[in-house]
Write a protein that holds these residues in place. Structure first.
Motif, PDB file in Angstrom:
ATOM      1  N   VAL A  37      96.387 -95.988 -32.420  1.00 40.10           N
ATOM      2  CA  VAL A  37      95.648 -96.476 -31.246  1.00 40.10           C
ATOM      3  C   VAL A  37      95.972 -95.532 -30.090  1.00 40.10           C
ATOM      4  O   VAL A  37      97.147 -95.212 -29.862  1.00 40.10           O
ATOM      5  CB  VAL A  37      96.012 -97.932 -30.872  1.00 40.10           C
ATOM      6  N   GLY A  38      94.936 -95.084 -29.408  1.00 42.30           N
ATOM      7  CA  GLY A  38      95.128 -94.128 -28.322  1.00 42.30           C
ATOM      8  C   GLY A  38      95.786 -92.846 -28.831  1.00 42.30           C
ATOM      9  O   GLY A  38      96.539 -92.203 -28.108  1.00 42.30           O
ATOM     10  N   GLY A  39      95.505 -92.489 -30.076  1.00 42.56           N
ATOM     11  CA  GLY A  39      96.070 -91.277 -30.666  1.00 42.56           C
ATOM     12  C   GLY A  39      97.540 -91.395 -31.040  1.00 42.56           C
ATOM     13  O   GLY A  39      98.166 -90.415 -31.448  1.00 42.56           O
ATOM     14  N   LYS A  40      98.119 -92.613 -30.911  1.00 38.77           N
ATOM     15  CA  LYS A  40      99.544 -92.797 -31.212  1.00 38.77           C
ATOM     16  C   LYS A  40      99.748 -93.692 -32.428  1.00 38.77           C
ATOM     17  O   LYS A  40      98.935 -94.586 -32.707  1.00 38.77           O
ATOM     18  CB  LYS A  40     100.251 -93.411 -30.005  1.00 38.77           C
ATOM     19  N   LEU A  41     100.861 -93.476 -33.111  1.00 38.49           N
ATOM     20  CA  LEU A  41     101.165 -94.183 -34.362  1.00 38.49           C
ATOM     21  C   LEU A  41     101.933 -95.473 -34.087  1.00 38.49           C
ATOM     22  O   LEU A  41     102.942 -95.460 -33.378  1.00 38.49           O
ATOM     23  CB  LEU A  41     102.026 -93.281 -35.250  1.00 38.49           C
ATOM     24  N   ILE A  42     101.463 -96.569 -34.682  1.00 43.42           N
ATOM     25  CA  ILE A  42     102.146 -97.857 -34.517  1.00 43.42           C
ATOM     26  C   ILE A  42     103.188 -98.045 -35.619  1.00 43.42           C
ATOM     27  O   ILE A  42     102.864 -97.947 -36.809  1.00 43.42           O
ATOM     28  CB  ILE A  42     101.119 -99.005 -34.522  1.00 43.42           C
ATOM     29  N   ASP A  43     104.406 -98.320 -35.200  1.00 45.96           N
ATOM     30  CA  ASP A  43     105.520 -98.621 -36.117  1.00 45.96           C
ATOM     31  C   ASP A  43     105.669 -97.596 -37.241  1.00 45.96           C
ATOM     32  O   ASP A  43     105.843 -97.951 -38.414  1.00 45.96           O
ATOM     33  CB  ASP A  43     105.357-100.030 -36.707  1.00 45.96           C
ATOM     34  N   PHE A  44     105.596 -96.315 -36.878  1.00 45.41           N
ATOM     35  CA  PHE A  44     105.734 -95.244 -37.867  1.00 45.41           C
ATOM     36  C   PHE A  44     107.067 -95.361 -38.618  1.00 45.41           C
ATOM     37  O   PHE A  44     107.117 -95.217 -39.842  1.00 45.41           O
ATOM     38  CB  PHE A  44     105.628 -93.884 -37.171  1.00 45.41           C
ATOM     39  N   ALA A  45     108.127 -95.667 -37.887  1.00 44.77           N
ATOM     40  CA  ALA A  45     109.458 -95.751 -38.515  1.00 44.77           C
ATOM     41  C   ALA A  45     109.472 -96.836 -39.586  1.00 44.77           C
ATOM     42  O   ALA A  45     110.046 -96.656 -40.668  1.00 44.77           O
ATOM     43  CB  ALA A  45     110.522 -96.028 -37.461  1.00 44.77           C
ATOM     44  N   THR A  66     111.087 -87.446 -43.248  1.00 48.82           N
ATOM     45  CA  THR A  66     110.315 -88.245 -42.297  1.00 48.82           C
ATOM     46  C   THR A  66     109.774 -87.396 -41.143  1.00 48.82           C
ATOM     47  O   THR A  66     108.647 -87.597 -40.692  1.00 48.82           O
ATOM     48  CB  THR A  66     111.183 -89.396 -41.752  1.00 48.82           C
ATOM     49  N   GLU A  67     110.575 -86.439 -40.695  1.00 55.11           N
ATOM     50  CA  GLU A  67     110.137 -85.582 -39.586  1.00 55.11           C
ATOM     51  C   GLU A  67     108.910 -84.762 -39.981  1.00 55.11           C
ATOM     52  O   GLU A  67     107.958 -84.624 -39.207  1.00 55.11           O
ATOM     53  CB  GLU A  67     111.275 -84.640 -39.208  1.00 55.11           C
ATOM     54  N   ALA A  68     108.941 -84.221 -41.201  1.00 50.01           N
ATOM     55  CA  ALA A  68     107.794 -83.434 -41.687  1.00 50.01           C
ATOM     56  C   ALA A  68     106.571 -84.341 -41.853  1.00 50.01           C
ATOM     57  O   ALA A  68     105.442 -83.940 -41.529  1.00 50.01           O
ATOM     58  CB  ALA A  68     108.149 -82.765 -43.012  1.00 50.01           C
ATOM     59  N   LEU A  69     106.794 -85.561 -42.324  1.00 48.16           N
ATOM     60  CA  LEU A  69     105.661 -86.489 -42.487  1.00 48.16           C
ATOM     61  C   LEU A  69     105.072 -86.869 -41.128  1.00 48.16           C
ATOM     62  O   LEU A  69     103.855 -86.990 -40.980  1.00 48.16           O
ATOM     63  CB  LEU A  69     106.099 -87.739 -43.262  1.00 48.16           C
ATOM     64  N   HIS A  73     101.194 -86.396 -39.884  1.00 46.53           N
ATOM     65  CA  HIS A  73     100.408 -87.473 -39.259  1.00 46.53           C
ATOM     66  C   HIS A  73      99.812 -86.992 -37.930  1.00 46.53           C
ATOM     67  O   HIS A  73      98.636 -87.178 -37.650  1.00 46.53           O
ATOM     68  CB  HIS A  73     101.277 -88.714 -39.012  1.00 46.53           C
ATOM     69  N   ARG A  74     100.677 -86.376 -37.114  1.00 46.13           N
ATOM     70  CA  ARG A  74     100.224 -85.943 -35.780  1.00 46.13           C
ATOM     71  C   ARG A  74      99.175 -84.853 -35.867  1.00 46.13           C
ATOM     72  O   ARG A  74      98.208 -84.840 -35.112  1.00 46.13           O
ATOM     73  CB  ARG A  74     101.429 -85.462 -34.965  1.00 46.13           C
ATOM     74  N   GLU A  75      99.362 -83.934 -36.800  1.00 47.21           N
ATOM     75  CA  GLU A  75      98.405 -82.834 -36.975  1.00 47.21           C
ATOM     76  C   GLU A  75      97.033 -83.397 -37.374  1.00 47.21           C
ATOM     77  O   GLU A  75      95.995 -82.927 -36.889  1.00 47.21           O
ATOM     78  CB  GLU A  75      98.940 -81.873 -38.048  1.00 47.21           C
TER      79      GLU A  75
END
Ligand code: PMP
Length: 284
Positions: A37-45, A66-69, A73-75
């Motif tokens: 939502v709004g380009g941001k990930l909800i509860d990614f962790a 997790t960092e690479a994943l 996601h962001r890309e």
């Protein structure tokens, strides 16, 4: 759409996976769905923690840390200009000649991610609430592992739709509700207690469920994690479902029986608002 396959970002028409992929031949794959939502990930962790549990339960090699994943996601969000929607991630045990034995150690896992542009904040299902129909829960026993074997839930949803409902609530042979075809199931009793099935192999351990139960307790609701029967649900004051994409969505009828006055319940609506406010404030 640009999708991610095994290290490359490619147009979806050019994305390729082997016909010998274990997910294709044996449903030997797991997945996660994270909402944007709004380009941001909800509860990614939370989603990555569950991915780790699914991988461990199936003795699958993690495809990346997790960092690479997170970077992938962001890309994908950027490359697809995704403001609101979902990111689907699938890991399989890789490809190998068809055999019931797992492929040899060192076989690289297959990692696929793609985006889906869908509305999650404003949905008709939230305004009107959804109707559910009960179907027997005939899935395998390890439902806490998020595998891609979704045929029975898919059949259950089609069965519910053929009865004029929007989704299925699956029911064990003892009459207790496990969960929806792709969501966790809740009722609010006439006494105002929030009830949802306790964690076990019988249900998927929803990431949204975890957050909603925490927020419900923080707001002072009495929460009981226990099984409830279909009859108890039909007699409830309110009912709802949760999932990463549905957030908190009201249920207004079960097998044609109206829940409460047949409109979305007040506590359900409040839980949706609280959940969304917190999710957006903590999205990354
Ligand atoms: N139960 C099942 C069977 C599901 O497929 C899902 C969604 N993947 C859920 C519950 C909800 O889980 P989450 O809140 O993590 O999306």
């Amino acid at each position: 759409r640009i999708v991610y396959v095994n290290g490359s970002y490619v147009p979806e028409e050019e994305a390729k996976v082997s016909v010998f992929d274990r997910a294709f031949l044996m449903a030997d794959g797991i997945y996660e769905v994270t909402t944007v939502v709004g380009g941001k990930l909800i509860d990614f962790a939370g989603h990555m923690a569950r991915l780790g549990r699914s991988l461990a339960a199936l003795k699958m090699t993690p495809p990346a840390d997790t960092e690479a994943l997170l970077a992938i996601h962001r890309e994908l969000v950027v490359r697809n200009g995704l403001d609101e929607g979902l990111i689907y991630l699938q890991v399989s045990r890789g490809s190998a000649d068809r055999d019931f034995s797992f492929p040899p150690e060192g076989t690289p896992p297959t990692l696929v991610l793609f985006t889906q542009k869908v509305a999650v904040l404003e949905r008709e299902s939230v305004r009107s609430g959804i109707k559910v129909a009960s179907v027997p829960d005939l899935r395998w026993g390890l439902r806490d592992i998020k595998t891609v074997q979704l045929l029975y839930p898919s059949m259950a949803k089609m069965e519910a739709k053929s009865k004029g409902a929007d989704d299925a609530w699956m029911v064990e042979s003892d009459g207790t509700v496990t969960e929806g075809s792709s969501n966790n199931a809740y009722i609010i009793t006439k006494a105002g207690t929030l009830v949802t099935r306790a964690l076990s192999h019988a249900i998927l351990h929803g990431i949204t469920r975890l957050a909603v139960l925490r927020l419900a307790r923080e707001t002072g609701l009495t929460v009981e994690e226990r099984s409830f029967t279909l009859d108890e649900a039909k007699d409830a004051r309110e009912a709802f479902i949760t999932s990463a994409s549905a957030f908190v969505t009201p249920v207004v009828s079960i097998d044609g029986q109206r829940i409460g006055d047949g409109t979305p319940g007040e506590t359900t609506k409040r839980m949706r608002e609280i959940y969304i406010a917190e999710s957006l404030a903590t999205a990354i």
